[in-house]
Design a protein around this motif. Structure first.
Motif, PDB file in Angstrom:
ATOM      1  N   HIS A  90       0.590  -1.739  -1.822  1.00  0.00           N
ATOM      2  CA  HIS A  90       1.473  -1.635  -0.544  1.00  0.00           C
ATOM      3  C   HIS A  90       2.733  -0.861  -0.889  1.00  0.00           C
ATOM      4  CE1 HIS A  90       3.605  -4.627  -3.118  1.00  0.00           C
ATOM      5  NE2 HIS A  90       4.609  -4.180  -2.521  1.00  0.00           N
ATOM      6  N   LYS A  91       3.482  -0.427   0.111  1.00  0.00           N
ATOM      7  CA  LYS A  91       4.653   0.304  -0.118  1.00  0.00           C
ATOM      8  C   LYS A  91       6.002  -0.691   0.192  1.00  0.00           C
ATOM      9  CE  LYS A  91       3.171   4.541   0.185  1.00  0.00           C
ATOM     10  NZ  LYS A  91       1.740   4.434   0.032  1.00  0.00           N
ATOM     11  N   PRO A  92       6.674  -0.794  -1.025  1.00  0.00           N
ATOM     12  CA  PRO A  92       7.745  -1.660  -0.878  1.00  0.00           C
ATOM     13  C   PRO A  92       8.878  -1.322   0.206  1.00  0.00           C
ATOM     14  CG  PRO A  92       8.024  -0.179  -2.729  1.00  0.00           C
ATOM     15  CD  PRO A  92       6.433   0.206  -2.181  1.00  0.00           C
ATOM     16  N   LEU A  93       8.865  -0.079   0.597  1.00  0.00           N
ATOM     17  CA  LEU A  93       9.467   0.489   1.458  1.00  0.00           C
ATOM     18  C   LEU A  93       8.767   1.434   2.511  1.00  0.00           C
ATOM     19  CD1 LEU A  93      12.801   1.799  -0.600  1.00  0.00           C
ATOM     20  CD2 LEU A  93      12.430  -0.490   0.519  1.00  0.00           C
ATOM     21  N   ALA A  94       8.982   1.015   3.923  1.00  0.00           N
ATOM     22  CA  ALA A  94       8.170   1.809   4.700  1.00  0.00           C
ATOM     23  C   ALA A  94       9.106   1.946   5.922  1.00  0.00           C
ATOM     24  CB  ALA A  94       6.984   0.988   5.083  1.00  0.00           C
ATOM     25  N   GLU A  95       8.904   2.783   6.923  1.00  0.00           N
ATOM     26  CA  GLU A  95       9.519   3.171   8.040  1.00  0.00           C
ATOM     27  C   GLU A  95       8.407   3.599   8.976  1.00  0.00           C
ATOM     28  OE1 GLU A  95      12.956   5.429   7.952  1.00  0.00           O
ATOM     29  OE2 GLU A  95      13.925   4.415   6.115  1.00  0.00           O
ATOM     30  N   GLY A  96       8.399   3.228  10.399  1.00  0.00           N
ATOM     31  CA  GLY A  96       7.520   3.829  11.250  1.00  0.00           C
ATOM     32  C   GLY A  96       6.071   2.981  11.128  1.00  0.00           C
ATOM     33  N   VAL A  97       5.512   3.477   9.954  1.00  0.00           N
ATOM     34  CA  VAL A  97       3.983   2.982   9.905  1.00  0.00           C
ATOM     35  C   VAL A  97       3.983   2.517   8.135  1.00  0.00           C
ATOM     36  CG1 VAL A  97       1.687   3.407   9.717  1.00  0.00           C
ATOM     37  CG2 VAL A  97       3.014   4.587  11.248  1.00  0.00           C
ATOM     38  N   HIS A  98       3.389   1.273   7.744  1.00  0.00           N
ATOM     39  CA  HIS A  98       3.123   0.943   6.620  1.00  0.00           C
ATOM     40  C   HIS A  98       1.566   1.481   6.202  1.00  0.00           C
ATOM     41  CE1 HIS A  98       2.327  -2.480   3.420  1.00  0.00           C
ATOM     42  NE2 HIS A  98       2.858  -1.481   2.870  1.00  0.00           N
ATOM     43  N   ARG A  99       1.791   2.495   5.256  1.00  0.00           N
ATOM     44  CA  ARG A  99       0.779   3.062   4.517  1.00  0.00           C
ATOM     45  C   ARG A  99       0.241   2.243   3.697  1.00  0.00           C
ATOM     46  NH1 ARG A  99      -0.080   7.219   8.392  1.00  0.00           N
ATOM     47  NH2 ARG A  99      -2.071   7.366   7.436  1.00  0.00           N
ATOM     48  N   VAL A 100      -0.813   1.590   3.349  1.00  0.00           N
ATOM     49  CA  VAL A 100      -1.433   0.923   2.182  1.00  0.00           C
ATOM     50  C   VAL A 100      -2.639   1.937   1.716  1.00  0.00           C
ATOM     51  CG1 VAL A 100      -2.512  -1.145   1.249  1.00  0.00           C
ATOM     52  CG2 VAL A 100      -0.775  -1.218   2.686  1.00  0.00           C
ATOM     53  N   ALA A 135     -13.376  -5.320   1.062  1.00  0.00           N
ATOM     54  CA  ALA A 135     -12.457  -5.983   0.406  1.00  0.00           C
ATOM     55  C   ALA A 135     -11.044  -5.250   0.253  1.00  0.00           C
ATOM     56  CB  ALA A 135     -12.843  -6.212  -0.856  1.00  0.00           C
ATOM     57  N   GLY A 136     -11.137  -4.189   0.024  1.00  0.00           N
ATOM     58  CA  GLY A 136      -9.768  -3.151  -0.078  1.00  0.00           C
ATOM     59  C   GLY A 136      -8.859  -3.325   1.316  1.00  0.00           C
ATOM     60  N   ILE A 137      -9.621  -3.191   2.352  1.00  0.00           N
ATOM     61  CA  ILE A 137      -8.992  -3.333   3.779  1.00  0.00           C
ATOM     62  C   ILE A 137      -8.324  -4.694   3.953  1.00  0.00           C
ATOM     63  CG2 ILE A 137      -9.523  -3.032   6.156  1.00  0.00           C
ATOM     64  CD1 ILE A 137     -11.520  -0.788   5.644  1.00  0.00           C
ATOM     65  N   ALA A 138      -9.177  -5.583   3.632  1.00  0.00           N
ATOM     66  CA  ALA A 138      -8.773  -7.041   3.733  1.00  0.00           C
ATOM     67  C   ALA A 138      -7.795  -7.219   2.906  1.00  0.00           C
ATOM     68  CB  ALA A 138      -9.878  -7.932   3.468  1.00  0.00           C
ATOM     69  N   SER A 139      -7.678  -6.764   1.759  1.00  0.00           N
ATOM     70  CA  SER A 139      -6.340  -7.129   0.745  1.00  0.00           C
ATOM     71  C   SER A 139      -4.980  -6.373   1.474  1.00  0.00           C
ATOM     72  CB  SER A 139      -6.857  -6.270  -0.521  1.00  0.00           C
ATOM     73  OG  SER A 139      -7.658  -7.072  -1.096  1.00  0.00           O
ATOM     74  N   ALA A 140      -5.358  -5.083   1.918  1.00  0.00           N
ATOM     75  CA  ALA A 140      -4.169  -4.336   2.624  1.00  0.00           C
ATOM     76  C   ALA A 140      -3.693  -5.268   3.826  1.00  0.00           C
ATOM     77  CB  ALA A 140      -4.713  -3.180   3.185  1.00  0.00           C
ATOM     78  N   LYS A 141      -4.525  -5.663   4.538  1.00  0.00           N
ATOM     79  CA  LYS A 141      -4.197  -6.701   5.569  1.00  0.00           C
ATOM     80  C   LYS A 141      -3.125  -7.779   5.094  1.00  0.00           C
ATOM     81  CE  LYS A 141      -7.872  -5.671   8.848  1.00  0.00           C
ATOM     82  NZ  LYS A 141      -8.950  -6.149   9.688  1.00  0.00           N
ATOM     83  N   VAL A 142      -3.534  -8.275   4.032  1.00  0.00           N
ATOM     84  CA  VAL A 142      -2.864  -9.289   3.521  1.00  0.00           C
ATOM     85  C   VAL A 142      -1.522  -9.216   2.984  1.00  0.00           C
ATOM     86  CG1 VAL A 142      -2.767 -11.159   1.650  1.00  0.00           C
ATOM     87  CG2 VAL A 142      -4.930 -10.751   2.887  1.00  0.00           C
ATOM     88  N   LEU A 143      -1.559  -7.807   2.245  1.00  0.00           N
ATOM     89  CA  LEU A 143      -0.288  -7.334   1.619  1.00  0.00           C
ATOM     90  C   LEU A 143       0.725  -6.960   2.708  1.00  0.00           C
ATOM     91  CD1 LEU A 143      -1.655  -5.297  -1.304  1.00  0.00           C
ATOM     92  CD2 LEU A 143      -0.336  -7.409  -1.370  1.00  0.00           C
ATOM     93  N   HIS A 144       0.003  -6.467   3.701  1.00  0.00           N
ATOM     94  CA  HIS A 144       1.005  -5.983   5.079  1.00  0.00           C
ATOM     95  C   HIS A 144       1.584  -6.939   5.731  1.00  0.00           C
ATOM     96  CE1 HIS A 144       2.274  -3.617   8.673  1.00  0.00           C
ATOM     97  NE2 HIS A 144       1.541  -4.533   9.250  1.00  0.00           N
ATOM     98  N   SER A 145       0.978  -8.184   5.804  1.00  0.00           N
ATOM     99  CA  SER A 145       1.400  -9.355   6.495  1.00  0.00           C
ATOM    100  C   SER A 145       2.596 -10.074   5.711  1.00  0.00           C
ATOM    101  CB  SER A 145       0.217 -10.469   6.826  1.00  0.00           C
ATOM    102  OG  SER A 145      -0.154 -10.948   5.383  1.00  0.00           O
ATOM    103  N   ILE A 146       2.585  -9.691   4.276  1.00  0.00           N
ATOM    104  CA  ILE A 146       3.587 -10.159   3.469  1.00  0.00           C
ATOM    105  C   ILE A 146       4.876  -9.192   3.709  1.00  0.00           C
ATOM    106  CG2 ILE A 146       4.208 -10.760   1.225  1.00  0.00           C
ATOM    107  CD1 ILE A 146       1.470 -11.417   0.706  1.00  0.00           C
ATOM    108  N   HIS A 147       4.735  -8.026   3.626  1.00  0.00           N
ATOM    109  CA  HIS A 147       5.661  -7.035   3.226  1.00  0.00           C
ATOM    110  C   HIS A 147       6.162  -6.339   4.408  1.00  0.00           C
ATOM    111  CE1 HIS A 147       5.290  -7.531  -1.117  1.00  0.00           C
ATOM    112  NE2 HIS A 147       3.980  -7.421  -1.115  1.00  0.00           N
ATOM    113  N   HIS A 148       5.317  -5.911   5.266  1.00  0.00           N
ATOM    114  CA  HIS A 148       5.752  -5.278   6.390  1.00  0.00           C
ATOM    115  C   HIS A 148       5.202  -5.635   7.936  1.00  0.00           C
ATOM    116  CE1 HIS A 148       8.158  -2.572   3.861  1.00  0.00           C
ATOM    117  NE2 HIS A 148       6.961  -2.327   3.197  1.00  0.00           N
TER     118      HIS A 148
END
Length: 324
Positions: free
Chosen positions: A75-85, A107-120
Protein backbone atom coordinates in the motif's frame (compact mmCIF):
# COMPACT_ATOMS: atom_id res chain seq x y z
CA UNK A 1 5.66 -32.27 -12.65
CA UNK A 2 2.64 -33.78 -10.95
CA UNK A 3 1.36 -32.18 -7.77
CA UNK A 4 -1.92 -31.54 -5.99
CA UNK A 5 -2.80 -27.86 -5.49
CA UNK A 6 -4.82 -28.77 -2.41
CA UNK A 7 -1.74 -30.30 -0.78
CA UNK A 8 0.22 -27.03 -0.91
CA UNK A 9 0.37 -24.84 2.20
CA UNK A 10 -0.71 -21.20 2.05
CA UNK A 11 0.25 -18.71 4.76
CA UNK A 12 1.59 -15.16 5.14
CA UNK A 13 5.30 -14.74 4.42
CA UNK A 14 7.43 -14.45 7.57
CA UNK A 15 10.93 -13.21 8.34
CA UNK A 16 12.17 -16.81 8.52
CA UNK A 17 11.30 -17.30 4.82
CA UNK A 18 14.14 -15.18 3.41
CA UNK A 19 16.19 -18.11 2.10
CA UNK A 20 13.12 -19.80 0.60
CA UNK A 21 12.01 -16.57 -1.06
CA UNK A 22 15.47 -15.96 -2.54
CA UNK A 23 15.49 -19.50 -3.98
CA UNK A 24 12.04 -18.96 -5.51
CA UNK A 25 12.91 -15.55 -6.98
CA UNK A 26 16.07 -16.95 -8.58
CA UNK A 27 14.10 -19.84 -10.09
CA UNK A 28 11.61 -17.32 -11.51
CA UNK A 29 14.49 -15.22 -12.88
CA UNK A 30 15.86 -18.20 -14.77
CA UNK A 31 12.53 -18.54 -16.61
CA UNK A 32 11.30 -14.96 -16.94
CA UNK A 33 14.55 -12.94 -17.19
CA UNK A 34 14.13 -9.75 -15.22
CA UNK A 35 17.88 -9.38 -14.78
CA UNK A 36 17.48 -9.60 -11.00
CA UNK A 37 19.13 -12.12 -8.69
CA UNK A 38 18.67 -12.45 -4.94
CA UNK A 39 20.79 -13.43 -1.99
CA UNK A 40 19.15 -14.40 1.28
CA UNK A 41 19.94 -10.94 2.67
CA UNK A 42 18.35 -9.27 -0.39
CA UNK A 43 15.16 -11.26 0.18
CA UNK A 44 15.26 -10.42 3.88
CA UNK A 45 15.34 -6.72 3.00
CA UNK A 46 12.25 -7.19 0.85
CA UNK A 47 10.43 -9.07 3.60
CA UNK A 48 11.43 -6.58 6.30
CA UNK A 49 10.53 -3.46 4.31
CA UNK A 50 9.22 -0.92 6.86
CA UNK A 51 5.78 -0.49 5.29
CA UNK A 52 5.09 -4.07 4.21
CA UNK A 53 2.19 -5.62 6.12
CA UNK A 54 3.21 -9.27 6.11
CA UNK A 55 0.07 -10.56 7.79
CA UNK A 56 -2.45 -8.81 5.55
CA UNK A 57 -0.41 -8.11 2.42
CA UNK A 58 1.48 -11.32 1.63
CA UNK A 59 0.81 -14.96 0.78
CA UNK A 60 3.45 -17.66 0.44
CA UNK A 61 2.67 -21.06 -1.07
CA UNK A 62 4.81 -23.98 0.09
CA UNK A 63 5.39 -27.55 -0.96
CA UNK A 64 6.97 -28.78 2.25
CA UNK A 65 9.84 -26.38 2.92
CA UNK A 66 10.01 -25.22 -0.73
CA UNK A 67 8.33 -21.91 -1.50
CA UNK A 68 6.66 -22.41 -4.87
CA UNK A 69 4.71 -19.17 -5.21
CA UNK A 70 4.07 -15.86 -3.55
CA UNK A 71 1.98 -12.72 -3.68
CA UNK A 72 2.75 -9.37 -2.06
CA UNK A 73 0.64 -6.19 -1.97
CA UNK A 74 2.26 -2.87 -1.01
CA UNK A 75 0.00 0.00 0.00
CA UNK A 76 0.95 3.68 -0.26
CA UNK A 77 1.22 5.40 3.12
CA UNK A 78 0.37 8.71 1.43
CA UNK A 79 -1.99 9.01 -1.53
CA UNK A 80 -3.93 11.73 -3.30
CA UNK A 81 -6.69 11.25 -5.86
CA UNK A 82 -6.19 7.48 -6.23
CA UNK A 83 -4.63 4.92 -3.92
CA UNK A 84 -2.39 2.75 -6.11
CA UNK A 85 -1.45 -0.57 -4.54
CA UNK A 86 1.34 -2.46 -6.25
CA UNK A 87 1.01 -6.23 -6.33
CA UNK A 88 3.95 -8.48 -7.13
CA UNK A 89 4.15 -12.24 -7.26
CA UNK A 90 5.28 -15.29 -9.12
CA UNK A 91 5.19 -19.06 -9.42
CA UNK A 92 8.10 -21.50 -9.53
CA UNK A 93 8.50 -22.72 -13.15
CA UNK A 94 7.95 -26.35 -12.09
CA UNK A 95 4.56 -25.46 -10.58
CA UNK A 96 3.07 -23.45 -13.44
CA UNK A 97 0.07 -24.12 -15.67
CA UNK A 98 -2.06 -25.48 -12.85
CA UNK A 99 -3.91 -22.27 -11.94
CA UNK A 100 -1.60 -21.21 -9.11
CA UNK A 101 -0.71 -17.92 -10.81
CA UNK A 102 -4.36 -16.93 -11.14
CA UNK A 103 -4.95 -17.91 -7.51
CA UNK A 104 -2.05 -15.77 -6.31
CA UNK A 105 -3.11 -12.79 -8.42
CA UNK A 106 -6.58 -13.03 -6.91
CA UNK A 107 -4.99 -13.20 -3.46
CA UNK A 108 -2.92 -10.10 -4.21
CA UNK A 109 -6.01 -8.17 -5.34
CA UNK A 110 -7.84 -9.28 -2.20
CA UNK A 111 -4.92 -8.13 -0.05
CA UNK A 112 -4.92 -4.79 -1.85
CA UNK A 113 -8.59 -4.30 -0.99
CA UNK A 114 -7.95 -5.07 2.68
CA UNK A 115 -5.00 -2.67 2.89
CA UNK A 116 -6.97 -0.02 1.04
CA UNK A 117 -9.86 -0.29 3.48
CA UNK A 118 -7.45 0.34 6.33
CA UNK A 119 -5.30 3.15 4.93
CA UNK A 120 -7.30 5.09 2.31
CA UNK A 121 -10.95 4.00 2.34
CA UNK A 122 -12.13 7.36 1.06
CA UNK A 123 -10.16 7.18 -2.20
CA UNK A 124 -10.65 5.12 -5.36
CA UNK A 125 -8.42 2.04 -5.48
CA UNK A 126 -6.21 0.95 -8.39
CA UNK A 127 -4.25 -2.32 -8.24
CA UNK A 128 -1.08 -2.31 -10.37
CA UNK A 129 1.12 -5.20 -11.53
CA UNK A 130 4.23 -5.30 -13.72
CA UNK A 131 6.04 -8.00 -15.67
CA UNK A 132 8.42 -8.72 -18.53
CA UNK A 133 6.70 -7.83 -21.82
CA UNK A 134 7.68 -11.27 -23.17
CA UNK A 135 5.97 -13.20 -20.36
CA UNK A 136 2.85 -14.12 -22.33
CA UNK A 137 1.38 -16.37 -19.63
CA UNK A 138 1.56 -13.63 -16.98
CA UNK A 139 0.01 -11.06 -19.30
CA UNK A 140 -2.78 -13.49 -20.16
CA UNK A 141 -3.39 -13.99 -16.45
CA UNK A 142 -3.73 -10.22 -15.97
CA UNK A 143 -6.18 -9.93 -18.84
CA UNK A 144 -8.23 -12.82 -17.48
CA UNK A 145 -8.53 -10.86 -14.22
CA UNK A 146 -9.98 -7.91 -16.19
CA UNK A 147 -6.81 -5.85 -15.80
CA UNK A 148 -5.93 -3.41 -18.57
CA UNK A 149 -2.55 -2.15 -19.87
CA UNK A 150 -1.32 0.95 -18.08
CA UNK A 151 2.14 1.76 -19.41
CA UNK A 152 5.44 0.21 -20.43
CA UNK A 153 8.92 0.63 -19.01
CA UNK A 154 12.30 0.30 -20.69
CA UNK A 155 15.31 -1.14 -18.92
CA UNK A 156 18.31 0.69 -20.38
CA UNK A 157 21.99 -0.21 -20.20
CA UNK A 158 25.19 1.72 -20.77
CA UNK A 159 28.52 -0.01 -21.57
CA UNK A 160 30.65 2.78 -20.02
CA UNK A 161 34.14 3.33 -21.44
CA UNK A 162 34.21 5.12 -24.78
CA UNK A 163 30.40 5.36 -24.81
CA UNK A 164 30.41 7.91 -21.97
CA UNK A 165 29.44 11.37 -23.19
CA UNK A 166 31.10 13.98 -20.99
CA UNK A 167 28.61 16.66 -19.98
CA UNK A 168 29.94 19.33 -17.61
CA UNK A 169 27.91 20.82 -14.82
CA UNK A 170 26.04 23.97 -15.89
CA UNK A 171 27.88 27.16 -15.03
CA UNK A 172 27.38 28.04 -11.39
CA UNK A 173 26.53 24.47 -10.29
CA UNK A 174 28.67 22.05 -8.30
CA UNK A 175 28.52 18.29 -7.68
CA UNK A 176 28.20 16.96 -4.17
CA UNK A 177 28.41 13.37 -3.01
CA UNK A 178 25.77 11.84 -0.78
CA UNK A 179 26.27 12.34 2.96
CA UNK A 180 24.25 12.26 6.15
CA UNK A 181 24.27 16.07 6.07
CA UNK A 182 22.64 16.44 2.65
CA UNK A 183 20.43 13.34 2.94
CA UNK A 184 17.32 15.49 3.64
CA UNK A 185 17.98 17.41 0.42
CA UNK A 186 18.15 14.18 -1.60
CA UNK A 187 14.71 13.25 -0.25
CA UNK A 188 13.30 16.74 -0.83
CA UNK A 189 14.54 16.90 -4.43
CA UNK A 190 13.29 13.39 -5.13
CA UNK A 191 9.86 14.15 -3.75
CA UNK A 192 9.51 17.39 -5.68
CA UNK A 193 10.77 15.82 -8.90
CA UNK A 194 8.55 12.74 -8.68
CA UNK A 195 5.29 14.24 -7.47
CA UNK A 196 3.64 13.71 -10.85
CA UNK A 197 4.71 10.06 -10.97
CA UNK A 198 3.71 9.36 -7.37
CA UNK A 199 0.16 10.65 -7.68
CA UNK A 200 0.94 13.90 -5.88
CA UNK A 201 2.08 12.14 -2.69
CA UNK A 202 5.66 12.40 -1.38
CA UNK A 203 7.73 9.46 -0.22
CA UNK A 204 7.49 9.39 3.59
CA UNK A 205 10.74 9.46 5.61
CA UNK A 206 10.34 5.89 6.89
CA UNK A 207 10.11 4.57 3.32
CA UNK A 208 13.15 6.65 2.34
CA UNK A 209 15.13 5.28 5.28
CA UNK A 210 14.15 1.75 4.28
CA UNK A 211 15.29 2.34 0.68
CA UNK A 212 18.68 3.76 1.65
CA UNK A 213 19.08 1.02 4.24
CA UNK A 214 19.42 -1.60 1.50
CA UNK A 215 22.88 -3.17 1.25
CA UNK A 216 22.80 -2.36 -2.46
CA UNK A 217 22.81 1.42 -1.90
CA UNK A 218 26.05 2.99 -3.15
CA UNK A 219 26.47 6.40 -1.46
CA UNK A 220 29.86 6.89 -3.15
CA UNK A 221 28.12 6.85 -6.55
CA UNK A 222 25.13 9.01 -5.53
CA UNK A 223 25.25 12.72 -6.26
CA UNK A 224 23.53 16.03 -5.75
CA UNK A 225 23.92 18.99 -8.11
CA UNK A 226 23.79 22.29 -6.22
CA UNK A 227 23.17 25.82 -7.43
CA UNK A 228 26.21 27.53 -5.89
CA UNK A 229 24.59 30.94 -6.13
CA UNK A 230 21.39 30.22 -4.24
CA UNK A 231 22.61 27.16 -2.35
CA UNK A 232 19.57 25.18 -3.52
CA UNK A 233 19.84 21.51 -4.46
CA UNK A 234 18.76 21.32 -8.12
CA UNK A 235 18.94 17.61 -8.89
CA UNK A 236 19.86 14.22 -7.47
CA UNK A 237 20.91 10.74 -8.56
CA UNK A 238 20.92 7.57 -6.42
CA UNK A 239 22.94 4.49 -7.40
CA UNK A 240 22.43 0.89 -6.29
CA UNK A 241 24.36 -2.29 -7.10
CA UNK A 242 23.43 -5.81 -6.03
CA UNK A 243 26.19 -8.27 -5.14
CA UNK A 244 23.93 -11.21 -6.05
CA UNK A 245 23.58 -9.82 -9.59
CA UNK A 246 27.36 -9.49 -9.88
CA UNK A 247 27.93 -13.04 -8.61
CA UNK A 248 25.39 -14.48 -11.06
CA UNK A 249 26.39 -12.49 -14.15
CA UNK A 250 30.04 -11.60 -13.46
CA UNK A 251 29.06 -8.07 -14.46
CA UNK A 252 29.22 -5.15 -12.01
CA UNK A 253 26.22 -3.00 -12.80
CA UNK A 254 25.70 0.51 -11.39
CA UNK A 255 21.93 0.93 -11.39
CA UNK A 256 20.70 4.52 -11.30
CA UNK A 257 17.63 3.92 -9.17
CA UNK A 258 16.39 7.51 -8.99
CA UNK A 259 17.25 10.56 -11.07
CA UNK A 260 15.33 13.74 -10.40
CA UNK A 261 15.45 17.45 -11.17
CA UNK A 262 13.44 20.10 -9.39
CA UNK A 263 10.93 21.65 -11.82
CA UNK A 264 12.50 25.11 -11.42
CA UNK A 265 15.82 23.75 -12.76
CA UNK A 266 14.59 21.67 -15.68
CA UNK A 267 15.90 22.21 -19.21
CA UNK A 268 19.17 23.59 -17.83
CA UNK A 269 21.33 20.50 -18.24
CA UNK A 270 21.04 19.30 -14.64
CA UNK A 271 20.02 15.69 -15.32
CA UNK A 272 22.48 15.28 -18.20
CA UNK A 273 25.36 16.51 -16.05
CA UNK A 274 24.41 14.22 -13.16
CA UNK A 275 24.19 11.18 -15.44
CA UNK A 276 27.53 11.93 -17.09
CA UNK A 277 29.21 12.47 -13.73
CA UNK A 278 27.76 9.22 -12.35
CA UNK A 279 28.76 7.23 -15.44
CA UNK A 280 32.34 8.49 -15.25
CA UNK A 281 32.45 7.78 -11.51
CA UNK A 282 31.15 4.23 -12.06
CA UNK A 283 33.81 3.69 -14.72
CA UNK A 284 36.54 4.95 -12.39
CA UNK A 285 35.24 2.69 -9.62
CA UNK A 286 35.64 -0.43 -11.76
CA UNK A 287 32.02 -1.04 -12.80
CA UNK A 288 31.34 -2.82 -16.10
CA UNK A 289 28.12 -1.05 -17.05
CA UNK A 290 25.33 1.18 -15.80
CA UNK A 291 21.56 0.78 -16.05
CA UNK A 292 18.28 2.49 -15.29
CA UNK A 293 14.55 2.09 -15.84
CA UNK A 294 12.40 4.68 -17.55
CA UNK A 295 8.73 5.11 -18.41
CA UNK A 296 8.76 4.24 -22.11
CA UNK A 297 5.53 6.20 -22.63
CA UNK A 298 6.65 9.26 -20.65
CA UNK A 299 6.36 12.76 -22.03
CA UNK A 300 9.18 14.32 -20.00
CA UNK A 301 11.88 13.94 -22.66
CA UNK A 302 13.86 11.56 -20.45
CA UNK A 303 14.11 8.87 -23.13
CA UNK A 304 15.90 11.22 -25.49
CA UNK A 305 18.21 12.34 -22.69
CA UNK A 306 19.26 8.77 -21.93
CA UNK A 307 19.72 7.93 -25.61
CA UNK A 308 22.01 10.92 -26.04
CA UNK A 309 23.96 9.78 -22.98
CA UNK A 310 24.64 6.42 -24.65
CA UNK A 311 22.01 4.13 -23.08
CA UNK A 312 20.31 1.43 -25.15
CA UNK A 313 17.16 -0.62 -24.47
CA UNK A 314 17.88 -4.07 -23.00
CA UNK A 315 14.32 -5.19 -22.25
CA UNK A 316 10.79 -3.91 -21.79
CA UNK A 317 8.34 -4.43 -18.96
CA UNK A 318 4.63 -3.65 -18.99
CA UNK A 319 2.25 -2.74 -16.21
CA UNK A 320 -1.45 -3.56 -15.96
CA UNK A 321 -4.02 -2.02 -13.66
CA UNK A 322 -7.41 -2.84 -12.19
CA UNK A 323 -9.72 -0.11 -10.99
CA UNK A 324 -11.66 -1.48 -8.04
Amino acid sequence: MAFDLASLTRRPIAARDAAALAELLNAIEAADVFGEYYSESDAAEQINAPLLDLGRGTVGVFDGDLMVGYSSAAHKPLAEGVHRVGVSGGVHPDYRRRGLGAELLAAGIASAKVLHSIHHPGLPLAVDVQNNALNDSALACYRAAAMTPLRSYSHLRHPLGAAIVDVPAPEGFVFEGYSADNDPEFLAVGNEAFLERRGGAPMPPEQWRGLLGWQAFRPGLSFLLRDAGSGAAAGMLLTFSWDADTEATRVRDAHFMRIGTRPAYRRRGVAGALISHALRSAQDDGFDRASLDVDADGLTGANGLYERAGFIVARTEVSYTLKV
